[in-house]
Design a protein around this motif. Structure first.
Motif, PDB file in Angstrom:
ATOM      1  N   ARG A 292      12.377  45.689  62.583  1.00 22.13           N
ATOM      2  CA  ARG A 292      12.980  44.467  63.142  1.00 22.13           C
ATOM      3  C   ARG A 292      12.398  44.144  64.508  1.00 22.13           C
ATOM      4  N   ALA A 293      12.201  45.173  65.327  1.00 25.96           N
ATOM      5  CA  ALA A 293      11.629  44.964  66.650  1.00 25.96           C
ATOM      6  C   ALA A 293      10.201  44.431  66.575  1.00 25.96           C
ATOM      7  N   ALA A 294       9.510  44.726  65.468  1.00 30.25           N
ATOM      8  CA  ALA A 294       8.138  44.252  65.274  1.00 30.25           C
ATOM      9  C   ALA A 294       8.091  42.868  64.657  1.00 30.25           C
ATOM     10  N   GLY A 295       9.253  42.253  64.440  1.00 36.19           N
ATOM     11  CA  GLY A 295       9.298  40.902  63.905  1.00 36.19           C
ATOM     12  C   GLY A 295       9.424  40.813  62.402  1.00 36.19           C
ATOM     13  N   VAL A 296       9.656  41.953  61.733  1.00 37.35           N
ATOM     14  CA  VAL A 296       9.810  41.969  60.279  1.00 37.35           C
ATOM     15  C   VAL A 296      11.254  41.597  59.932  1.00 37.35           C
ATOM     16  N   LEU A 297      11.419  40.790  58.892  1.00 36.50           N
ATOM     17  CA  LEU A 297      12.761  40.444  58.415  1.00 36.50           C
ATOM     18  C   LEU A 297      13.362  41.659  57.733  1.00 36.50           C
ATOM     19  N   VAL A 298      14.492  42.137  58.230  1.00 37.32           N
ATOM     20  CA  VAL A 298      15.083  43.385  57.750  1.00 37.32           C
ATOM     21  C   VAL A 298      16.562  43.200  57.448  1.00 37.32           C
ATOM     22  N   THR A 299      16.984  43.748  56.309  1.00 35.34           N
ATOM     23  CA  THR A 299      18.403  43.915  56.006  1.00 35.34           C
ATOM     24  C   THR A 299      18.684  45.406  55.971  1.00 35.34           C
ATOM     25  N   LEU A 300      19.597  45.861  56.816  1.00 39.06           N
ATOM     26  CA  LEU A 300      20.005  47.267  56.842  1.00 39.06           C
ATOM     27  C   LEU A 300      21.411  47.375  56.294  1.00 39.06           C
ATOM     28  N   GLU A 301      21.570  48.201  55.275  1.00 36.70           N
ATOM     29  CA  GLU A 301      22.890  48.403  54.672  1.00 36.70           C
ATOM     30  C   GLU A 301      23.279  49.862  54.797  1.00 36.70           C
ATOM     31  N   ARG A 302      24.522  50.098  55.185  1.00 34.70           N
ATOM     32  CA  ARG A 302      25.024  51.466  55.336  1.00 34.70           C
ATOM     33  C   ARG A 302      26.046  51.744  54.244  1.00 34.70           C
ATOM     34  N   ALA A 303      25.693  52.662  53.346  1.00 31.20           N
ATOM     35  CA  ALA A 303      26.615  53.101  52.293  1.00 31.20           C
ATOM     36  C   ALA A 303      27.418  54.265  52.880  1.00 31.20           C
TER      37      ALA A 303
ATOM     38  N   ASP B 247      13.367  55.956  46.365  1.00 30.56           N
ATOM     39  CA  ASP B 247      14.460  56.631  47.060  1.00 30.56           C
ATOM     40  C   ASP B 247      13.960  57.931  47.667  1.00 30.56           C
ATOM     41  N   SER B 248      14.425  58.238  48.880  1.00 33.19           N
ATOM     42  CA  SER B 248      14.121  59.496  49.552  1.00 33.19           C
ATOM     43  C   SER B 248      12.610  59.638  49.763  1.00 33.19           C
ATOM     44  N   ALA B 249      11.976  60.650  49.152  1.00 30.47           N
ATOM     45  CA  ALA B 249      10.515  60.760  49.247  1.00 30.47           C
ATOM     46  C   ALA B 249       9.846  59.528  48.674  1.00 30.47           C
ATOM     47  N   GLY B 250      10.427  58.953  47.627  1.00 33.40           N
ATOM     48  CA  GLY B 250       9.891  57.720  47.066  1.00 33.40           C
ATOM     49  C   GLY B 250      10.017  56.556  48.029  1.00 33.40           C
ATOM     50  N   GLY B 251      11.084  56.547  48.841  1.00 37.27           N
ATOM     51  CA  GLY B 251      11.218  55.530  49.880  1.00 37.27           C
ATOM     52  C   GLY B 251      10.146  55.679  50.940  1.00 37.27           C
ATOM     53  N   ASN B 252       9.828  56.924  51.266  1.00 41.80           N
ATOM     54  CA  ASN B 252       8.718  57.200  52.180  1.00 41.80           C
ATOM     55  C   ASN B 252       7.423  56.612  51.628  1.00 41.80           C
ATOM     56  N   LEU B 253       7.128  56.899  50.364  1.00 44.82           N
ATOM     57  CA  LEU B 253       5.888  56.441  49.753  1.00 44.82           C
ATOM     58  C   LEU B 253       5.858  54.927  49.614  1.00 44.82           C
ATOM     59  N   ALA B 254       7.015  54.304  49.352  1.00 46.49           N
ATOM     60  CA  ALA B 254       7.076  52.846  49.286  1.00 46.49           C
ATOM     61  C   ALA B 254       6.771  52.235  50.652  1.00 46.49           C
ATOM     62  N   ALA B 255       7.328  52.816  51.709  1.00 46.46           N
ATOM     63  CA  ALA B 255       7.043  52.323  53.062  1.00 46.46           C
ATOM     64  C   ALA B 255       5.571  52.481  53.398  1.00 46.46           C
ATOM     65  N   VAL B 256       4.984  53.597  52.980  1.00 49.38           N
ATOM     66  CA  VAL B 256       3.563  53.840  53.240  1.00 49.38           C
ATOM     67  C   VAL B 256       2.698  52.822  52.496  1.00 49.38           C
ATOM     68  N   ILE B 257       3.041  52.508  51.239  1.00 45.73           N
ATOM     69  CA  ILE B 257       2.295  51.488  50.499  1.00 45.73           C
ATOM     70  C   ILE B 257       2.335  50.160  51.240  1.00 45.73           C
ATOM     71  N   ALA B 258       3.521  49.778  51.736  1.00 49.37           N
ATOM     72  CA  ALA B 258       3.634  48.517  52.471  1.00 49.37           C
ATOM     73  C   ALA B 258       2.723  48.520  53.695  1.00 49.37           C
TER      74      ALA B 258
ATOM     75  N   PRO C 144       5.814  43.428  54.973  1.00 50.20           N
ATOM     76  CA  PRO C 144       6.723  42.636  54.134  1.00 50.20           C
ATOM     77  C   PRO C 144       8.170  42.787  54.583  1.00 50.20           C
ATOM     78  N   PRO C 145       9.021  41.811  54.257  1.00 51.78           N
ATOM     79  CA  PRO C 145      10.453  41.971  54.520  1.00 51.78           C
ATOM     80  C   PRO C 145      10.963  43.285  53.925  1.00 51.78           C
ATOM     81  N   ALA C 146      12.008  43.807  54.544  1.00 54.06           N
ATOM     82  CA  ALA C 146      12.514  45.119  54.128  1.00 54.06           C
ATOM     83  C   ALA C 146      14.016  45.067  53.893  1.00 54.06           C
ATOM     84  N   TYR C 147      14.426  45.779  52.863  1.00 56.26           N
ATOM     85  CA  TYR C 147      15.834  46.098  52.638  1.00 56.26           C
ATOM     86  C   TYR C 147      15.926  47.613  52.714  1.00 56.26           C
TER      87      TYR C 147
END
Length: 355
Positions: free
Chosen positions: A310-321, A200-211, A286-289
């Protein structure tokens, strides 16, 4: 019980916890009535009344702020405040403290398994906190909720933080944690190809970077589950950064402070390991949520990253809380909506692991 994630609450925090517990039990009819008076943002989302209280309190009560004073004080404050919002969970089948080898020495991790039996997979979870604060302890309740909802083991990790260890220390540590998880998964009865990277947050940044950084390797994340991630540290203005600059827990002042600590060298702010949104090519990831909060300064860059994937062809689910503020996964005790959205994140992880 994990000793590393246990927090002793001082008397004021115990009172705060009792108040949160009472507020979290308000009937839906009461919350609905209060919600009619809540703020509506430019996108048409209505702020949950309990989130409005947290946002206003954070701006007025120094001990609820994530910045100010020394990093040690801010870290302790976040651990205590998060612990005061912990939900009640029954005994877990597995709860063990571990270490993994980081580039500068051993670092802590805790593995959770909610139920006996075969888990759906493994989640490498990276806590948020602006790369400066946060810990396994601050995210203990959120991680437990994700373990229950997903049926997966969760490996919650520590990593070096700024200002003592600025960029790219956190990136290097999280990559080491990823490799540890891949190597250790078979010992836990888990296929290494069934590992999700999340944060989450900075951790979400780091998770995206790992991917991004593991693209093309023999083992890559099954899913990247990004929770209100910061994706652009370059200083670019967005509508949500302007609209929610103050009054909603995470403030512009906080973000500026975190950026200065984590990225003291200006030129590093456009490095894709700091700003994954700026990567030229996101194909083959990888697919993304991706879930964003309606009243969060980071909302728009989270949406932008999902759209670019999504524009790059990655399977994405975007959820808005839409009714939530930044940090809501740590606020489950207080907020029914936060509990629901956290459960949805867990369900998305389970779905990703089932593919």
């Amino acid at each position: 019980m994990s000793r590393a994630t246990s927090v002793n609450l001082p008397p004021l925090a115990k009172l705060q916890s009792r108040a949160f517990r009472v507020a979290g039990r308000l009937p839906a009819s009461v919350l609905g009535a209060l919600g009619r008076f809540s703020e509506v943002n430019a996108a048409g989302d209505r702020l949950a009344p309990e989130m409005a209280v947290v946002g206003q309190a954070a701006g007025r009560l120094p001990w609820l702020s994530m910045t100010g004073g020394s990093p040690a004080r801010a870290r302790r404050a976040l651990d205590v405040n998060s612990a005061s919002m912990e939900q009640d969970f029954g005994p877990f089948a597995v709860e063990e403290d571990l270490t993994y080898d980081g580039p500068a020495g051993p670092l802590g991790a805790t593995r959770y398994r909610a139920r006996e039996g075969q888990p759906t997979g493994l989640v490498l979870f990276i806590h948020g906190g602006g790369f400066v604060v946060g810990s396994r302890a601050s995210h203990d309740s959120a991680v437990r909720a994700l373990a229950v909802a997903s049926g997966a083991d969760i490996l919650s990790i520590e990593y070096r933080m700024a200002p003592e260890d600025p960029f790219p220390a956190a990136v290097d540590d999280c990559l080491a944690a990823w490799r540890f998880a891949v190597a250790a998964a078979p010992e836990w009865g888990i296929d290494p190809n069934r590992i999700v990277v999340s944060g989450d947050s900075a951790g979400g940044n780091l998770a995206a970077v790992i991917a991004q950084q593991t693209r093309g390797e023999a083992v890559v994340p099954r899913l990247q589950a990004l929770i209100y991630p910061v994706t652009d540290m370059s200083g670019a203005e967005t509508g949500s950064r302007r609209e929610f600059a103050s009054g909603y827990f995470l403030t512009k002042k906080d973000m500026d402070s975190f950026s200065d600590d984590y990225l003291p060298v200006e030129s590093t702010r456009t490095d894709v390991r700091a700003s994954p949104l700026l990567a030229d090519d996101l194909s083959g990831l990888p697919p993304a949520y991706v879930i964003v909060a309606g009243f969060d300064p980071l909302r728009d860059e989270g949406i932008a990253y999902a759209e670019k994937l999504r524009a790059a062809g990655v399977l994405v689910t975007l959820e808005r809380a839409g009714s939530m503020i930044h940090g809501f996964i740590n606020m489950g005790l207080l907020s029914p909506d936060a509990r629901e959205y956290t459960a949805r994140i867990g369900a998305a992880i389970a779905d990703g692991l089932s593919r």
